[in-house]
Write a protein that holds these residues in place. Sequence first.
Motif, PDB file in Angstrom:
ATOM      1  N   GLY A 184       0.780  -1.231   0.000  1.00 23.95           N
ATOM      2  CA  GLY A 184       0.000   0.000   0.000  1.00 23.95           C
ATOM      3  C   GLY A 184       0.809   1.277   0.000  1.00 23.95           C
ATOM      4  N   ILE A 185       2.123   1.198  -0.128  1.00 23.99           N
ATOM      5  CA  ILE A 185       2.953   2.399  -0.201  1.00 23.99           C
ATOM      6  C   ILE A 185       2.973   2.867  -1.651  1.00 23.99           C
ATOM      7  CG2 ILE A 185       5.265   3.338   0.086  1.00 23.99           C
ATOM      8  CD1 ILE A 185       5.668   1.379   2.359  1.00 23.99           C
ATOM      9  N   SER A 186       2.651   4.150  -1.860  1.00 23.42           N
ATOM     10  CA  SER A 186       2.515   4.660  -3.219  1.00 23.42           C
ATOM     11  C   SER A 186       3.730   5.471  -3.615  1.00 23.42           C
ATOM     12  CB  SER A 186       1.246   5.516  -3.349  1.00 23.42           C
ATOM     13  OG  SER A 186       1.316   6.632  -2.464  1.00 23.42           O
ATOM     14  N   GLY A 187       3.892   5.640  -4.914  1.00 27.14           N
ATOM     15  CA  GLY A 187       4.972   6.436  -5.464  1.00 27.14           C
ATOM     16  C   GLY A 187       4.624   6.833  -6.881  1.00 27.14           C
ATOM     17  N   ARG A 188       5.625   7.262  -7.638  1.00 27.43           N
ATOM     18  CA  ARG A 188       5.427   7.656  -9.028  1.00 27.43           C
ATOM     19  C   ARG A 188       6.451   6.931  -9.896  1.00 27.43           C
ATOM     20  NH1 ARG A 188       1.205   9.691 -11.239  1.00 27.43           N
ATOM     21  NH2 ARG A 188       2.327  11.212 -12.532  1.00 27.43           N
ATOM     22  N   LYS A 189       6.041   6.653 -11.112  1.00 22.78           N
ATOM     23  CA  LYS A 189       6.919   5.929 -12.035  1.00 22.78           C
ATOM     24  C   LYS A 189       6.993   6.666 -13.361  1.00 22.78           C
ATOM     25  CE  LYS A 189       5.628   2.064 -14.120  1.00 22.78           C
ATOM     26  NZ  LYS A 189       5.334   0.626 -14.387  1.00 22.78           N
ATOM     27  N   ALA A 190       8.216   6.839 -13.851  1.00 20.42           N
ATOM     28  CA  ALA A 190       8.452   7.337 -15.206  1.00 20.42           C
ATOM     29  C   ALA A 190       8.991   6.185 -16.045  1.00 20.42           C
ATOM     30  CB  ALA A 190       9.445   8.496 -15.182  1.00 20.42           C
ATOM     31  N   TYR A 191       8.525   6.089 -17.289  1.00 14.80           N
ATOM     32  CA  TYR A 191       8.995   4.998 -18.137  1.00 14.80           C
ATOM     33  C   TYR A 191       8.964   5.451 -19.589  1.00 14.80           C
ATOM     34  CZ  TYR A 191       3.977   4.235 -18.898  1.00 14.80           C
ATOM     35  OH  TYR A 191       2.652   4.404 -19.211  1.00 14.80           O
ATOM     36  N   GLY A 192       9.756   4.768 -20.405  1.00 14.02           N
ATOM     37  CA  GLY A 192       9.825   5.120 -21.813  1.00 14.02           C
ATOM     38  C   GLY A 192      11.140   4.665 -22.416  1.00 14.02           C
ATOM     39  N   PHE A 223      11.651   3.972 -14.075  1.00 14.54           N
ATOM     40  CA  PHE A 223      12.267   4.702 -12.973  1.00 14.54           C
ATOM     41  C   PHE A 223      11.191   4.987 -11.921  1.00 14.54           C
ATOM     42  CE2 PHE A 223      14.294   9.025 -11.810  1.00 14.54           C
ATOM     43  CZ  PHE A 223      14.862   8.466 -10.681  1.00 14.54           C
ATOM     44  N   VAL A 224      11.315   4.350 -10.761  1.00 14.88           N
ATOM     45  CA  VAL A 224      10.301   4.460  -9.701  1.00 14.88           C
ATOM     46  C   VAL A 224      10.863   5.278  -8.554  1.00 14.88           C
ATOM     47  CG1 VAL A 224       8.948   3.191  -7.997  1.00 14.88           C
ATOM     48  CG2 VAL A 224       9.194   2.302 -10.324  1.00 14.88           C
ATOM     49  N   MET A 225      10.043   6.210  -8.047  1.00 17.40           N
ATOM     50  CA  MET A 225      10.419   6.988  -6.870  1.00 17.40           C
ATOM     51  C   MET A 225       9.327   6.888  -5.827  1.00 17.40           C
ATOM     52  SD  MET A 225      12.353  10.469  -7.931  1.00 17.40           S
ATOM     53  CE  MET A 225      13.957  10.434  -8.692  1.00 17.40           C
ATOM     54  N   MET A 226       9.768   6.721  -4.578  1.00 15.45           N
ATOM     55  CA  MET A 226       8.862   6.673  -3.438  1.00 15.45           C
ATOM     56  C   MET A 226       9.429   7.559  -2.338  1.00 15.45           C
ATOM     57  SD  MET A 226       8.317   2.547  -3.471  1.00 15.45           S
ATOM     58  CE  MET A 226      10.063   2.350  -3.759  1.00 15.45           C
ATOM     59  N   SER A 227       8.538   8.079  -1.504  1.00 19.35           N
ATOM     60  CA  SER A 227       8.977   8.951  -0.415  1.00 19.35           C
ATOM     61  C   SER A 227       8.359   8.477   0.881  1.00 19.35           C
ATOM     62  CB  SER A 227       8.565  10.399  -0.687  1.00 19.35           C
ATOM     63  OG  SER A 227       8.933  11.232   0.403  1.00 19.35           O
ATOM     64  N   GLN A 228       9.183   8.400   1.910  1.00 20.66           N
ATOM     65  CA  GLN A 228       8.705   8.004   3.227  1.00 20.66           C
ATOM     66  C   GLN A 228       9.388   8.845   4.293  1.00 20.66           C
ATOM     67  OE1 GLN A 228       8.326   4.041   6.060  1.00 20.66           O
ATOM     68  NE2 GLN A 228       9.850   4.088   4.468  1.00 20.66           N
ATOM     69  N   GLU A 229       8.613   9.504   5.118  1.00 21.11           N
ATOM     70  CA  GLU A 229       9.133  10.289   6.243  1.00 21.11           C
ATOM     71  C   GLU A 229      10.184  11.306   5.785  1.00 21.11           C
ATOM     72  OE1 GLU A 229       7.899  10.165   9.192  1.00 21.11           O
ATOM     73  OE2 GLU A 229       6.546   8.497   8.780  1.00 21.11           O
ATOM     74  N   GLY A 230       9.916  11.975   4.647  1.00 18.36           N
ATOM     75  CA  GLY A 230      10.832  13.009   4.189  1.00 18.36           C
ATOM     76  C   GLY A 230      12.054  12.500   3.466  1.00 18.36           C
ATOM     77  N   GLY A 231      12.189  11.194   3.312  1.00 16.31           N
ATOM     78  CA  GLY A 231      13.313  10.619   2.578  1.00 16.31           C
ATOM     79  C   GLY A 231      12.878  10.204   1.195  1.00 16.31           C
ATOM     80  N   GLN A 250      13.341   7.144  -1.943  1.00 19.34           N
ATOM     81  CA  GLN A 250      13.804   5.831  -2.364  1.00 19.34           C
ATOM     82  C   GLN A 250      13.562   5.701  -3.861  1.00 19.34           C
ATOM     83  OE1 GLN A 250      10.910   5.723   0.044  1.00 19.34           O
ATOM     84  NE2 GLN A 250      12.449   6.521   1.451  1.00 19.34           N
ATOM     85  N   GLN A 251      14.491   5.080  -4.592  1.00 20.60           N
ATOM     86  CA  GLN A 251      14.301   4.944  -6.026  1.00 20.60           C
ATOM     87  C   GLN A 251      14.785   3.584  -6.515  1.00 20.60           C
ATOM     88  OE1 GLN A 251      16.546   8.000  -7.995  1.00 20.60           O
ATOM     89  NE2 GLN A 251      18.397   6.783  -8.078  1.00 20.60           N
ATOM     90  N   VAL A 252      14.119   3.129  -7.562  1.00 17.97           N
ATOM     91  CA  VAL A 252      14.494   1.887  -8.251  1.00 17.97           C
ATOM     92  C   VAL A 252      14.552   2.206  -9.738  1.00 17.97           C
ATOM     93  CG1 VAL A 252      13.882  -0.506  -8.748  1.00 17.97           C
ATOM     94  CG2 VAL A 252      13.365   0.473  -6.491  1.00 17.97           C
ATOM     95  N   LEU A 253      15.658   1.884 -10.371  1.00 21.25           N
ATOM     96  CA  LEU A 253      15.848   2.140 -11.797  1.00 21.25           C
ATOM     97  C   LEU A 253      16.209   0.843 -12.507  1.00 21.25           C
ATOM     98  CD1 LEU A 253      16.341   3.995 -14.286  1.00 21.25           C
ATOM     99  CD2 LEU A 253      18.698   4.223 -13.487  1.00 21.25           C
ATOM    100  N   THR A 254      15.517   0.545 -13.613  1.00 18.19           N
ATOM    101  CA  THR A 254      15.863  -0.608 -14.448  1.00 18.19           C
ATOM    102  C   THR A 254      16.038  -0.129 -15.892  1.00 18.19           C
ATOM    103  OG1 THR A 254      13.564  -1.183 -14.991  1.00 18.19           O
ATOM    104  CG2 THR A 254      14.489  -2.122 -12.978  1.00 18.19           C
ATOM    105  N   MET A 255      16.967  -0.768 -16.620  1.00 19.77           N
ATOM    106  CA  MET A 255      17.227  -0.405 -18.013  1.00 19.77           C
ATOM    107  C   MET A 255      17.622  -1.654 -18.798  1.00 19.77           C
ATOM    108  SD  MET A 255      19.474   3.083 -17.346  1.00 19.77           S
ATOM    109  CE  MET A 255      19.249   3.749 -18.966  1.00 19.77           C
ATOM    110  N   TYR A 256      17.135  -1.725 -20.043  1.00 18.35           N
ATOM    111  CA  TYR A 256      17.504  -2.833 -20.925  1.00 18.35           C
ATOM    112  C   TYR A 256      17.257  -2.408 -22.371  1.00 18.35           C
ATOM    113  CZ  TYR A 256      12.441  -3.632 -20.820  1.00 18.35           C
ATOM    114  OH  TYR A 256      11.079  -3.476 -20.899  1.00 18.35           O
TER     115      TYR A 256
END
Length: 534
Positions: A466-474, A493-501, A503-509
């Motif tokens: 249930g933790i939400s974030g935003r994703k950019a892709y293309g 490219f996924v970004m999430m924010s928790q308690e002012g911090g 977090q990001q996950v990036l994948t490429m192929y």
Amino acid sequence: MTIKKQYIFLFLMLTALGFAQQPVQTIVDSTKIKIGSQFNLTLKVKGTKETRVAFPDVKNIGRLEVLESYPIDTIKKDATFEFIKKYGLTQFDSGRYVIPRIPVLIGNRQFLSDSAVVEVNNVVVDTLKQKMYDIKPIMEPKDSSSKFWWYLLGLVLATGLGFLGYWLYKKYKNREVEEEIVYASPIEKATSLLQNLEKKSLLERGEVKSYYSEMTDITRTYIEETVQIPAMESTTDELLEAMKKASLKKKMGIRQETMEVFEKILKNADLVKFAKSKPLDFEIAEDRKNIESIILTIDKALPKEVEEELIPDAVKQQEEAKRRKKQRQKMTVLTVVGVAIVSFAYLVYSGTINLFGESTKHLYETDWVTSEYGNPGVVISTPRVLKRQDAEKELPKNSMALLKELQLFEFGGYFDDYYVMVSTSKFKKETQIDLDKSLEAGLQLMEQKGAQDIIVKTEDFNTGEGISGRKAYGTMNMLDGISKQSTKVYYEFVMMSQEGGLQQVLTMYKEGDEFGQKITARILDSVELRKAAQ
């Protein structure tokens, strides 16, 4: 595909971990799971370097099954140490289950963890809303002829390397064989080996035991080849007795004084080898002089007909041994090279390995690893364990000045077809994070680093917890550092924010890579974000 580490960017996360006041801190990463899903129970204990902590090793905790009991992790924080034990739990029946209080031994005292409740829910399948599909027709396999030349190139390279290795092996091995001297007679061999023994400088290095061992072995070998008794396998007493009998039988006429000197040398050698005795320098020199004299005495005492028979036999035996040795070396090398070529060709053809890195097909089909990275932890499943990187070397100094903590993990490199990165950060000051602006800034930084023709789509991203974030892709075009050609890649490219911090996950192929697409979908489906401790 070249995916350089310079395309890593900086938006990461902040949240200080609080510390429980009780001796055993209990953390459950999820209180609601689906049947058969794994969740983690983590126990933390603070102490010093000398603190002894023992966590229970069990197969079940209450009515929950322990899927995996992870090794204890120790983290040093200033002068204190934190001992962390993690259990992977599950349950295959729905209902509410209590995680009981678990005894933990700290020093000589036992403490209990907190209890917790976990709900295990059924997987509901709505057959009315689920769209039905016809059976798909038989599809022709994709044309793999374009890959044939890669396989052929790999086979040619493997063959070339194999023959190069064989040529080098043959060159240096033959050099050793050529240096082997074929002696005309046993006496020439023995005297020559005694002279070479002096050149080794064993005595100068204090290796008296090795010196006596080689000296007596040379003598025993000579006796075995000429007098024809098992000298190498005999004890000192057995050898002396056999020599006396052979002297009488062959009418060699060796004097008693010579045998007494020989007995003394052999017993001195036994004392050096087995009793760690160390003769004086003049005693060693005398033994060396006497042993050569004894060999010459035996040679003169040998019957002439026996001596004449030994000369051609010795040469013939040495030549035959040399031929067999070269034949064995040749067969060994050819066998190894053949197995290497066949194995390499099979691995390339099957897609297990890629000539320019690890193929996405092999990555997708291999056993995956689920790990937790950063703080607060990002739990993610990947084909390989992500390696921690030095973030200060990857990011601008002015960006690092804003951060209190930055942790960066990645997999992929210059010759890999797939790249994944996970990062977390905490900021020094309280910061309100706009994920859309962060994504936009990240893409701009990517463009500054050389990415071109970036196509961007955005959407919401939600984890299973249930933790939400935003994703950019293309897609984008990236410069290949090896071929200097532009390569079109697909990114998420996924970004999430928790308690002012952050977090990001990036994948490429590479765009159009079927297995790259499957890997990314599986990775992003597995993402979970640990809630920051209060």
